[in-house]
Write a protein that holds these residues in place. Structure first.
Motif, PDB file in Angstrom:
ATOM      1  N   ILE A 273       0.828  -1.210   0.000  1.00  0.00           N
ATOM      2  CA  ILE A 273       0.000   0.000   0.000  1.00  0.00           C
ATOM      3  C   ILE A 273       0.860   1.257   0.000  1.00  0.00           C
ATOM      4  CG2 ILE A 273      -0.282   0.294   2.499  1.00  0.00           C
ATOM      5  CD1 ILE A 273      -3.042   0.561  -0.185  1.00  0.00           C
ATOM      6  N   SER A 274       2.038   1.215   0.633  1.00  0.00           N
ATOM      7  CA  SER A 274       2.955   2.364   0.598  1.00  0.00           C
ATOM      8  C   SER A 274       3.533   2.540  -0.800  1.00  0.00           C
ATOM      9  CB  SER A 274       4.080   2.171   1.619  1.00  0.00           C
ATOM     10  OG  SER A 274       3.587   2.167   2.937  1.00  0.00           O
ATOM     11  N   TYR A 275       3.803   1.430  -1.454  1.00  0.00           N
ATOM     12  CA  TYR A 275       4.280   1.444  -2.841  1.00  0.00           C
ATOM     13  C   TYR A 275       3.242   2.122  -3.739  1.00  0.00           C
ATOM     14  CZ  TYR A 275       6.693  -0.817  -6.875  1.00  0.00           C
ATOM     15  OH  TYR A 275       7.388  -1.108  -8.021  1.00  0.00           O
ATOM     16  N   ILE A 276       1.982   1.780  -3.513  1.00  0.00           N
ATOM     17  CA  ILE A 276       0.891   2.377  -4.291  1.00  0.00           C
ATOM     18  C   ILE A 276       0.781   3.868  -3.988  1.00  0.00           C
ATOM     19  CG2 ILE A 276      -1.617   2.399  -4.624  1.00  0.00           C
ATOM     20  CD1 ILE A 276      -1.520  -0.666  -4.107  1.00  0.00           C
ATOM     21  N   HIS A 277       0.944   4.242  -2.732  1.00  0.00           N
ATOM     22  CA  HIS A 277       0.883   5.662  -2.368  1.00  0.00           C
ATOM     23  C   HIS A 277       1.989   6.448  -3.068  1.00  0.00           C
ATOM     24  CE1 HIS A 277      -2.320   4.846   0.257  1.00  0.00           C
ATOM     25  NE2 HIS A 277      -1.655   4.616   1.380  1.00  0.00           N
ATOM     26  N   ALA A 278       3.192   5.858  -3.181  1.00  0.00           N
ATOM     27  CA  ALA A 278       4.286   6.523  -3.888  1.00  0.00           C
ATOM     28  C   ALA A 278       3.928   6.717  -5.360  1.00  0.00           C
ATOM     29  CB  ALA A 278       5.575   5.710  -3.756  1.00  0.00           C
ATOM     30  N   LEU A 279       3.252   5.717  -5.937  1.00  0.00           N
ATOM     31  CA  LEU A 279       2.816   5.825  -7.326  1.00  0.00           C
ATOM     32  C   LEU A 279       1.742   6.894  -7.478  1.00  0.00           C
ATOM     33  CD1 LEU A 279       2.796   4.870 -10.246  1.00  0.00           C
ATOM     34  CD2 LEU A 279       1.255   3.008  -9.567  1.00  0.00           C
ATOM     35  N   GLU A 280       0.781   6.913  -6.569  1.00  0.00           N
ATOM     36  CA  GLU A 280      -0.276   7.926  -6.616  1.00  0.00           C
ATOM     37  C   GLU A 280       0.322   9.332  -6.548  1.00  0.00           C
ATOM     38  OE1 GLU A 280      -4.056   5.678  -4.482  1.00  0.00           O
ATOM     39  OE2 GLU A 280      -2.442   6.493  -3.222  1.00  0.00           O
ATOM     40  N   LYS A 281       1.316   9.507  -5.693  1.00  0.00           N
ATOM     41  CA  LYS A 281       1.965  10.813  -5.567  1.00  0.00           C
ATOM     42  C   LYS A 281       2.645  11.224  -6.863  1.00  0.00           C
ATOM     43  CE  LYS A 281       5.397  13.322  -2.800  1.00  0.00           C
ATOM     44  NZ  LYS A 281       6.367  13.222  -1.670  1.00  0.00           N
ATOM     45  N   SER A 282       3.335  10.275  -7.502  1.00  0.00           N
ATOM     46  CA  SER A 282       4.031  10.584  -8.752  1.00  0.00           C
ATOM     47  C   SER A 282       3.059  10.872  -9.892  1.00  0.00           C
ATOM     48  CB  SER A 282       4.958   9.426  -9.148  1.00  0.00           C
ATOM     49  OG  SER A 282       6.044   9.319  -8.247  1.00  0.00           O
ATOM     50  N   LEU A 283       1.933  10.173  -9.896  1.00  0.00           N
ATOM     51  CA  LEU A 283       0.939  10.368 -10.952  1.00  0.00           C
ATOM     52  C   LEU A 283       0.014  11.553 -10.682  1.00  0.00           C
ATOM     53  CD1 LEU A 283      -0.148   6.657 -11.583  1.00  0.00           C
ATOM     54  CD2 LEU A 283       1.199   8.102 -13.125  1.00  0.00           C
ATOM     55  N   GLY A 284      -0.053  11.957  -9.429  1.00  0.00           N
ATOM     56  CA  GLY A 284      -0.988  13.028  -9.074  1.00  0.00           C
ATOM     57  C   GLY A 284      -2.431  12.577  -9.122  1.00  0.00           C
ATOM     58  N   ARG A 285      -2.643  11.275  -8.912  1.00  0.00           N
ATOM     59  CA  ARG A 285      -3.988  10.710  -8.935  1.00  0.00           C
ATOM     60  C   ARG A 285      -4.117   9.664  -7.832  1.00  0.00           C
ATOM     61  NH1 ARG A 285      -5.796   9.675 -15.232  1.00  0.00           N
ATOM     62  NH2 ARG A 285      -4.742  11.484 -16.170  1.00  0.00           N
ATOM     63  N   VAL A 286      -5.339   9.482  -7.350  1.00  0.00           N
ATOM     64  CA  VAL A 286      -5.626   8.470  -6.340  1.00  0.00           C
ATOM     65  C   VAL A 286      -6.227   7.246  -7.033  1.00  0.00           C
ATOM     66  CG1 VAL A 286      -6.960   7.902  -4.277  1.00  0.00           C
ATOM     67  CG2 VAL A 286      -5.968  10.182  -4.535  1.00  0.00           C
ATOM     68  N   ALA A 287      -5.697   6.085  -6.725  1.00  0.00           N
ATOM     69  CA  ALA A 287      -6.168   4.853  -7.359  1.00  0.00           C
ATOM     70  C   ALA A 287      -7.492   4.397  -6.775  1.00  0.00           C
ATOM     71  CB  ALA A 287      -5.124   3.750  -7.182  1.00  0.00           C
ATOM     72  N   ASP A 288      -8.341   3.857  -7.630  1.00  0.00           N
ATOM     73  CA  ASP A 288      -9.560   3.181  -7.203  1.00  0.00           C
ATOM     74  C   ASP A 288      -9.166   1.737  -6.920  1.00  0.00           C
ATOM     75  OD1 ASP A 288     -12.105   2.392  -6.684  1.00  0.00           O
ATOM     76  OD2 ASP A 288     -12.868   2.671  -8.723  1.00  0.00           O
ATOM     77  N   LYS A 289      -9.212   1.341  -5.655  1.00  0.00           N
ATOM     78  CA  LYS A 289      -8.610   0.075  -5.231  1.00  0.00           C
ATOM     79  C   LYS A 289      -9.646  -1.008  -4.996  1.00  0.00           C
ATOM     80  CE  LYS A 289      -5.075   2.803  -2.837  1.00  0.00           C
ATOM     81  NZ  LYS A 289      -5.773   4.095  -3.026  1.00  0.00           N
ATOM     82  N   ASN A 290      -9.350  -2.188  -5.507  1.00  0.00           N
ATOM     83  CA  ASN A 290     -10.146  -3.386  -5.263  1.00  0.00           C
ATOM     84  C   ASN A 290      -9.361  -4.264  -4.293  1.00  0.00           C
ATOM     85  OD1 ASN A 290     -12.072  -5.419  -5.476  1.00  0.00           O
ATOM     86  ND2 ASN A 290     -11.095  -6.328  -7.280  1.00  0.00           N
ATOM     87  N   MET A 291      -9.664  -4.153  -3.001  1.00  0.00           N
ATOM     88  CA  MET A 291      -8.897  -4.856  -1.975  1.00  0.00           C
ATOM     89  C   MET A 291      -9.263  -6.343  -1.984  1.00  0.00           C
ATOM     90  SD  MET A 291      -7.323  -2.169  -1.072  1.00  0.00           S
ATOM     91  CE  MET A 291      -6.425  -2.394   0.457  1.00  0.00           C
ATOM     92  N   MET A 292      -8.229  -7.194  -2.074  1.00  0.00           N
ATOM     93  CA  MET A 292      -8.457  -8.622  -2.262  1.00  0.00           C
ATOM     94  C   MET A 292      -7.579  -9.446  -1.326  1.00  0.00           C
ATOM     95  SD  MET A 292      -8.523  -8.734  -6.444  1.00  0.00           S
ATOM     96  CE  MET A 292      -9.008 -10.473  -6.465  1.00  0.00           C
TER      97      MET A 292
END
Length: 340
Positions: A273-292
């Motif tokens: 989830i921290s990896y995803i947050h780093a990606l969201e920051k770089s993209l300037g967008r928040v991901a729509d997440k399907n938690m599995m």
């Protein structure tokens, strides 16, 4: 020196080949250019990025073809081999184990035979952090338990290490196994999380987040990995064991075999989830997440003990996830904008 790099059109193979050429070496790169993980465009573009250096020769061939590999080794007189070609990925190995055997076992055997009969002075080969399997004693030490793999991909990589040891013992071939930990960066594989997440987020699609984002991975930036590989290709295992004073390197347990294994990682586990947050920051967008829930074959965490690598090399470069992910996003945007 004259190198053979297998999997030269692959993610790691392209970067290693570029680094060898920049250092003035001669490289023969081979790849079968299959579309197992993604379409051919990215592989062809990786080869184009390597360029038309007089010191680089590309040959399309399959390491599983014994006759072709025998001729390749005989005709080119390689001094060193960096073996990176393989069917990669944990989940795919659950559905297509035969392809993994053909490439990762039979193909690897052809590499070992080529080294055996053609006096190759050093074979470096890609292993994987997945060999640690159910071992929960972290950080993973190179002499830790690797007897309980949980994916067939891991089985093939552990087999590679065992095969290398037998050839090192029987025929004196110096071999160095490289247990890579979740490598990422520009020109990465589209089947890996960072690539898939980036594509989905930019398209407004949901991303599948396994184990609810609680898995941890020792994410390793490609430039850091290549730096270690380039240094290790010059450190040829001997049969004298490990001497940390003189930095002579031999077999783990001092059994007089010119064989060595290293963990190649960042040694700083990061949650998914921290990896995803780093990606969201770089993209300037928040991901729509399907938690599995966690998927079959996935490990809960990885953490590399790189103490031997540091002892031998003196220092090891570390790129943070925030910086590495931002470099990937910059490459991704540039690459796909140019394709439009």
């Amino acid at each position: 020196m004259r190198f053979l790099v297998t999997g030269a059109a692959g993610f790691i193979g392209m970067h290693v080949t570029q680094s060898l050429l920049s250092a003035g070496h001669e490289v023969v790169g081979i790849d079968n250019l299959n579309n197992y993980h993604h379409d051919m465009t990215l592989k062809i573009d990786r080869l184009s990025t390597i360029g038309n250096s007089d010191n680089f020769t590309f040959i399309k061939c399959d390491i599983a073809n014994r006759e072709v590999m025998e001729n390749l080794f005989r005709d080119h007189g390689f001094q060193r081999v960096i073996h990176l070609a393989a069917y990669a990925g944990v989940r795919n190995s659950l559905f297509d184990p035969v392809s993994y055997v053909n490439s990762n076992i039979l193909g690897y055997l052809n590499i070992l035979e080529g080294c055996r009969y053609n006096k190759v002075e050093h074979l470096l080969y890609a292993s994987s952090s997945s060999v640690y399997g159910l071992n929960d004693d972290m950080p993973y030490k190179i002499d830790g338990d690797t007897t309980h793999p949980i994916s067939f991909y891991a089985v093939t990589k552990k087999s590679n290490e065992l095969m290398a040891h037998s050839y090192s013992y029987l025929y004196g071939i110096p071999t160095t196994g490289l247990r890579f930990f979740t490598v990422y960066g520009p020109w990465g594989r589209p089947d890996m999380a960072l690539f898939k997440f980036t594509k989905a987020i930019l398209s407004g699609e949901k991303i599948d987040v396994y184990n609810y984002g609680n898995m941890k991975r020792d994410f390793t930036y490609i430039d850091d990995l290549v730096t270690s590989v380039m240094a290790l290709q010059d450190i040829i295992p001997t049969n004298r064991g490990i001497d940390l004073v003189t930095k002579d390197v031999g077999y783990l347990s001092n059994r007089c075999v010119p064989y060595q294994i290293y963990n190649i990682g960042n040694s700083e586990p990061v949650s998914l989830i921290s990896y995803i947050h780093a990606l969201e920051k770089s993209l300037g967008r928040v991901a729509d997440k399907n938690m599995m829930p966690i998927q079959a074959g996935d490990m809960l965490g990885t953490h590399a003990d790189i103490s031997l690598l540091v002892k031998v090399l003196g220092s090891v470069s570390h790129t943070s996830v925030e910086v590495g992910v931002s470099h990937f996003v910059s490459w991704y945007n540039h690459y796909y904008n140019n394709m439009q």
